[in-house]
Each structure stands twice: as structure tokens, then as C-alpha cells.
Scaffold this active site. Structure first.
Site, mmCIF file in Angstrom:
data_model
loop_
_atom_site.group_PDB
_atom_site.id
_atom_site.type_symbol
_atom_site.label_atom_id
_atom_site.label_comp_id
_atom_site.label_asym_id
_atom_site.label_seq_id
_atom_site.Cartn_x
_atom_site.Cartn_y
_atom_site.Cartn_z
ATOM 1 N N ASP A 174 0.828 -1.209 0.000
ATOM 2 C CA ASP A 174 0.000 0.000 0.000
ATOM 3 C C ASP A 174 0.866 1.265 0.000
ATOM 4 O O ASP A 174 1.852 1.343 0.748
ATOM 5 C CB ASP A 174 -0.872 -0.015 1.265
ATOM 6 C CG ASP A 174 -1.820 1.148 1.337
ATOM 7 O OD1 ASP A 174 -2.742 1.196 0.509
ATOM 8 O OD2 ASP A 174 -1.637 2.012 2.224
ATOM 9 N N GLU A 229 1.588 -0.501 -5.014
ATOM 10 C CA GLU A 229 0.585 0.510 -5.384
ATOM 11 C C GLU A 229 1.363 1.767 -5.753
ATOM 12 O O GLU A 229 1.657 2.607 -4.905
ATOM 13 C CB GLU A 229 -0.376 0.803 -4.215
ATOM 14 C CG GLU A 229 -1.532 1.681 -4.656
ATOM 15 C CD GLU A 229 -2.178 2.467 -3.527
ATOM 16 O OE1 GLU A 229 -3.293 2.949 -3.720
ATOM 17 O OE2 GLU A 229 -1.565 2.624 -2.453
HETATM 18 O O1 TEU Z 1 -4.153 4.482 -1.284
HETATM 19 C C1 TEU Z 1 -3.079 5.374 -1.484
HETATM 20 C C2 TEU Z 1 -3.493 6.504 -2.322
HETATM 21 O O2 TEU Z 1 -2.673 7.171 -2.921
HETATM 22 C C3 TEU Z 1 -4.939 6.805 -2.294
HETATM 23 O O3 TEU Z 1 -4.993 7.631 -1.216
HETATM 24 C C4 TEU Z 1 -5.620 7.460 -3.401
HETATM 25 O O4 TEU Z 1 -4.895 8.515 -3.947
HETATM 26 C C5 TEU Z 1 -6.934 7.995 -2.879
HETATM 27 O O5 TEU Z 1 -7.578 6.978 -2.156
HETATM 28 C C6 TEU Z 1 -7.831 8.459 -3.978
HETATM 29 O O6 TEU Z 1 -9.048 8.873 -3.406
HETATM 30 C C7 TEU Z 1 -4.008 3.456 -0.369
HETATM 31 C C8 TEU Z 1 -5.302 2.677 -0.265
HETATM 32 O O7 TEU Z 1 -5.597 2.104 -1.509
HETATM 33 C C9 TEU Z 1 -6.385 3.571 0.242
HETATM 34 O O8 TEU Z 1 -7.618 2.912 0.313
HETATM 35 C C10 TEU Z 1 -5.985 4.032 1.627
HETATM 36 O O9 TEU Z 1 -6.928 4.938 2.108
HETATM 37 C C11 TEU Z 1 -4.609 4.686 1.611
HETATM 38 O O10 TEU Z 1 -3.641 3.915 0.906
HETATM 39 C C12 TEU Z 1 -4.080 4.824 3.016
HETATM 40 O O11 TEU Z 1 -3.678 3.586 3.504
#
Ligand code: TEU
Length: 591
Positions: free
Chosen positions: A244, A306
Site C-alpha cells: 500500500d 501501489e
Molecule cells: O491508497 C493510497 C493513495 O494514494 C490513495 O490515497 C488514493 O490517492 C486515494 O484513495 C484516492 O481517493 C491506499 C489505499 O488504496 C487507500 O484505500 C488508503 O486509504 C490509503 O492507501 C491509506 O492507507
């Protein structure tokens, strides 16, 4: 119809070009894929993201769980899924629905027990499905014992596990004890990225919610503890991890102010240049050590990142460039999530896809159109008239490109984004604080639609944690399985074709007719596989694809339809030209 149709090939010679491109090496911007080996299972695999709260509830509490996933393994195997990524199911206060972890070596009671997880791993193996867990390395929950200790006293052994700062002298409503945050950094989820803790008279840094304090990866003890947590799961038979927010692991050690880019983001905060809080070079040392650690396990364990990064070429370093010693798969967020308003533009897809083929030292790209953080592709790329066809077209692209495809639950059904209409219904905190500019991510997290009945078969309870979409009456697994023309059947056919056609998993990908703004055409070919051509009409008008005479001679270059959603092309052998209906897919073997 013919009159409106745009010619795919502008010159007589252009039709023959694809054949020429097949047999000679002079193909621009296309790298030969690294040779496939048995150990690289993830190169031919199809991945599927499960948001555990929303997939299947087994105990009637309205929240999905591990036993629910277990009960649906047959569906996933039948669909053709090789590995599932389960979004965080660890114990968590649930501020960010699991992305705020308070124990990395347990299972949240809402989702089940460790024994349920062990059973799920075993059952998945019986179904030939691998399990990937979602590892949140950037931050923990503020309820994690590491943080509660760190925030209780400066001399706690855990204090330096997080990113603390005394702040700078100053006054005003933002100040605490006469001190202001050390810089202008903002949380991605709104407001200052710094939170004051009176007990230690310091600010801590949080890229996401304030309940998600960032870990200090410059402290080797953090790496040691996190690697140990990952071993815990690898020892239990997990196939790997989705990492993540991995580019955010390190921050500028000097905590300098970020450059303002002008304007405000969805949270209403100033747009900032992210180079001091994202993609810092130090992260690669961690990833290399992590890859080595996974390499000490049998069965090719997998690391997926990610990796939201501004340019395709930025992904290369995440694979370890020519050394290929970091992630095996770095999510390409540029093909599926265009910055430029998600226009369904063949040229822009072609460009991003070619970049992924040519700029990664032959590493395997990972393409994705849907996830739990973004409006579903059907709603981003749909034109309001042909949405179902557009969803299928994107499925064709995803499943025939040279890339590991990642599906998100419900994408194969044509599930829609159900954005809340009232602030009081919103569950995702960013949708509450950001309303109405930012309505949060509930819309793409609604329950999986299994059947036309109560709660769409998601739960036996009277309510699901998010409302089931009203379209579940027609858009659901049971109904779509009965209908040969359904979206689910289209995805099933694509997945089967992909599995049965070596060129689609092993072949290189060569774009044809690169000037065509309406039709995306490419060939998947390799030395020992039968070549396959894919043509995708990105427009609402019919398009004619011309095939030059020379190309269609007996036994050489005739095109045998393998799969299409254009009824007139089914079972056909094409020698001269083909008319692609609006948003149609045509996949043919080059005999
Ligand atoms: O997402 C990382 C991220 O960059 C996201 O914040 C994205 O840009 C945003 O959700 C768009 O609305 C990860 C996870 O996929 C997300 O669900 C989490 O909230 C976040 O990390 C924090 O752990």
C-alpha cells in the site's frame, strides 16, 4: 453507415503493414518480453481485488468476511482467477476501513479468525487460487501499541519509530504551546499533515488520516518489525503482498516546504509538488531487501506495488530497472486512470500502453481499471449511452494486453459506482469532511451483486454496511450466468481465450496503424506462438478495418475470428475488410 465510417487504414499499403510488422524486427518502441519461466506465474496470472467488507457476508452482520470469500472460491476459479488480493483484513479501528492497522499478525474479528484465514489459504489452494495480502508499511493505526507507546513518552523505545518534530515557533489558531507545524505539507485526506501530541510536546507526520501516523523507515527497527510481520504470513502460505502507498515510505529528512503548484485539490488544500514526500530514492533499498526476503521462500512469492507515479518511466526503478530485483509488478496507474478526465481516447491509450511495453526494461506491466479508491471505469469512461459496451471494451483491452490484468470485484458484472446522495449516508471519512466537493469512496465499495434477491445475495442480514445497488436485479452473477450476451459471459470468454491462447500471455505487443484515432489495433506474437490480432473500436460509430490483398492470400495472413461481440463477425474468416460496430472488439488468429 459506410459513409460515416472512418477507414482504419489510410493507404492501400497500410493494411499489409501489420503483416510486415509481424515478421520483421523493426518495430518501434516495443521491447521483447523477458523469457517466461514456470516460476514467473504472475506473468500469465489474472489477479482479482477483493474488498473484504463488500464481497460476501457469511454471518449476517452486513459486513463481508473471510468465510464469505471462502464460499465464493468456486465462482472465482470458474471465472478464471489465479490470485486474489484481499484488502486489509487485519485488526483495525476501521477509520480507513482497514488501512489503519493495529496488529499486523492477526485477523480483525469483523472478518473472522486466524483459523478462518488458514482455512481460506488451504481452500484457495484447492481451487488453484493464490492469496495476496495488503501490507500497509507506510503507517500504522494510532491505536497500534507501537504508536500508543511512541506517543506516551519521548524516551519510549518506540518513539523514534514514527516521524516527530518539535515544530517551529509561532502563534495563531494553528499553534500548540507556541509552536507551528514544521512545514506546509498537507495530508492527502485533508488539512495539515502534522498532528500535535501534548504528552510529548511534538508533532507527528501523517500522509493520510491523523489516525494513520507515518512510520519512520530511517529507523532499522521498523524494517525489522515489518519484515517479521510479513514472514508471519509468508510462513502461513500467503503468495505475496500488495504494498500500500509504497512510494510514500520516506520523507525529505530536512522537512523542507513543498512547492505550491497553484489551485486546490479535492480536499480544498493547496496543490503541492509531492517530490519531498513521495518516491524518495531511499525506498528502493527497502524494496530490494524485501524482494530478497521473499526470494528465500519457495514458490515465487510476489510483490506488487501501489505505485501512483506521474510518468510510466518512473515505474522502471520500482522493478529494479535492468536488474529486475525489486517489485515483480508495479501497478501502472496511467493506462487505467488517465489524468486527463479519463477520456476514451484510442491515441492516449495507445501511447500509455506503448510506454509500458518499452520503458520498463522488458518487465511485466500491471494494468488495472478499477479499485476501491476510484470511481469505477464504467462510470469514468462511459458516455451514458454505451456504458455496458464500453465496460466490455475496456475488459478486452485489459485481458489482451501484454500486462498482468488486475480486476476489481464486480467489474466483470458491469457494477456501477453508487455515489451517496446525502452527506449523512457517507461512510468514508474523506467524503464527510470533503462534502460536497469530495464525496468519498463509498460508491465503488458497494456489496458484490450475486443474485437478484434480498441484499443481492451478499448478506442474509437485513442491511448491508453500504446499500446494495438497485440495479442488482439485472446486474448480478446468477442472472448474468443465464444470459449468453451478458457482461459476465463476455469476461468469462475473454478469460478463457486468454488462458487458451499462448500469444495473449507470452507474446510481445505491437501496435498497428498507430495514427488511427478511432481504432486501437495490435498484434500479440512470439517466436513459437500463433499470432493474434486485436482490434478495438473506441468510438460510437462503425469503423472499417481494411486488410490489403497481399496479406489475405491463401494460408498467409487470413484472419480467423476467435472472439468478438460483433454478431456479423462471429465464426468469420476475414481476408479484405471488416466493419467493427460501435465499441466492438474483434480478436482473430493470424493463420
Ligand atoms: O491508497 C493510497 C493513495 O494514494 C490513495 O490515497 C488514493 O490517492 C486515494 O484513495 C484516492 O481517493 C491506499 C489505499 O488504496 C487507500 O484505500 C488508503 O486509504 C490509503 O492507501 C491509506 O492507507
Amino acid at each position: 453507415m459506410q459513409k460515416n465510417a472512418k477507414k482504419l487504414s489510410d493507404t492501400a499499403a497500410a493494411g499489409a503493414m501489420w503483416l510486415a510488422m509481424l515478421c520483421c524486427a523493426a518495430v518501434p518502441a516495443t521491447a521483447e518480453p523477458a523469457p517466461d519461466t514456470d516460476g514467473e506465474w504472475w506473468k500469465s496470472a489474472v489477479l482479482y481485488e477483493i474488498y473484504p467488507r463488500s464481497f460476501q457476508d457469511s454471518d449476517g452482520d452486513g459486513v463481508g468476511d473471510l468465510n464469505g470469500i471462502n464460499a465464493r472460491l468456486g465462482y472465482l476459479e470458474d471465472l478464471g482467477i489465479d490470485a486474489i488480493w484481499i484488502a486489509p483484513m487485519f485488526p483495525s479501528p476501521g477509520v480507513d476501513f482497514g488501512y489503519d492497522i493495529s496488529d499486523y499478525v492477526g485477523v480483525d474479528p469483523r472478518y473472522g479468525t486466524l483459523a478462518d484465514m488458514d482455512r481460506l489459504i488451504g481452500a484457495a489452494r484447492q481451487h488453484h487460487i493464490r492469496i495476496l495480502l495488503d501490507m500497509v508499511l507506510n503507517h500504522t493505526s494510532d491505536q497500534h501499541p507501537w504508536f500508543t507507546a511512541a506517543a506516551a513518552a519521548r524516551d519510549s523505545e518506540k518513539h523514534d519509530w514514527y516521524v516527530w518534530n518539535d515544530g517551529i515557533p509561532g502563534g495563531g489558531p494553528q499553534a500548540h504551546e507556541g509552536r507551528l507545524p514544521p512545514n506546509n505539507w498537507v495530508s492527502l485526506f485533508g488539512g495539515s499533515a502534522w498532528e500535535w501530541v501534548p504528552a510529548v510536546h511534538q508533532y507527528y507526520y501523517h500522509m493520510f488520516y491523523r489516525q494513520q501516523p507515518d512510520l519512520n523507515w530511517r529507523n532499522p527497527a521498523v524494517e525489522k518489525a515489518m519484515f517479521a510481520s510479513m514472514r508471519f504470513w509468508l510462513d502461513r502460505g500467503i503468495a505475496g503482498f500488495r504494498l500500500d502507498a509504497i512510494p510514500n515510505l520516506f520523507e525529505d529528512p530536512k522537512l523542507r516546504n513543498a512547492r505550491e503548484l497553484g489551485g486546490v485539490n479535492a480536499q480544498g488544500d493547496p496543490n503541492l509538488d509531492g517530490s519531498l514526500t513521495s518516491n524518495l530514492p531511499e525506498v528502493h533499498g527497502v524494496i530490494r531487501r524485501l524482494r530478497r526476503m521473499l526470494g528465500s521462500y519457495p514458490d515465487s512469492r510476489l510483490l506488487i506495488g501501489e505505485t501512483y507515479l506521474p510518468r510510466t518511466r518512473d515505474l522502471d526503478a520500482w522493478y529494479g530497472g535492468a536488474r529486475h530485483d525489486e517489485l515483480q509488478l508495479a501497478m501502472d496507474m496511467l493506462v487505467g486512470f488517465h489524468g486527463d478526465r479519463d477520456r476514451l481516447d484510442a491515441a492516449s491509450f495507445r501511447q500509455h500502453i506503448e510506454e509500458a511495453q518499452s520503458q520498463l526494461h522488458g518487465s511485466q506491466p500491471l494494468f488495472v481499471f478499477d479499485n476501491h479508491d476510484n470511481v469505477r471505469a464504467i462510470d469514468r469512461y462511459g458516455d451514458g449511452v454505451h456504458d455496458a459496451q464500453i465496460n466490455r471494451l475496456l475488459g478486452s483491452l485489459l485481458l489482451t494486453s501484454r500486462a498482468t490484468p488486475l480486476l476489481y470485484y464486480g467489474e466483470e458484472l458491469g457494477m456501477r459506482t453508487i455515489t451517496p446522495v446525502r452527506r449523512e449516508d457517507v461512510k468514508d471519512p474523506i467524503g464527510i469532511t470533503g462534502w460536497p466537493r469530495q464525496k468519498g469512496r463509498d460508491g465503488e465499495r458497494t456489496p458484490m451483486q450475486w443474485s437478484p434477491g434480498a441484499q443481492a445475495g451478499f448478506s442474509t442480514g437485513s442491511a448491508a454496511w453500504l446499500p446494495v445497488a438497485q440495479n442488482h436485479v439485472t446486474v448480478n452473477v446468477a442472472t448474468e450466468l443465464e444470459d449468453p450476451q451478458s457482461t459476465l459471459q463476455w469476461y468469462r470468454q475473454l478469460l478463457r481465450l486468454r488462458r487458451d491462447t499462448p500469444a495473449l500471455t507470452q507474446g510481445r505487443m505491437t501496435m498497428l496503424n498507430r495514427d488511427n484515432p478511432h481504432v486501437l489495433t495490435y498484434v500479440r506474437s512470439g517466436t513459437r506462438v500463433q499470432a493474434v490480432m486485436v482490434a478495438l473500436n473506441f468510438t460510437a460509430e462503425p469503423q472499417i478495418l481494411s486488410i490489403a490483398r497481399g496479406a489475405a492470400g491463401p494460408g498467409r495472413g487470413s484472419l480467423r475470428t476467435l472472439l468478438t461481440d460483433a454478431p456479423a463477425l462471429r465464426g468469420s474468416r476475414i481476408a479484405h475488410s471488416v466493419t467493427l460496430p460501435p465499441f466492438a472488439t474483434w480478436i482473430a488468429a493470424i493463420d
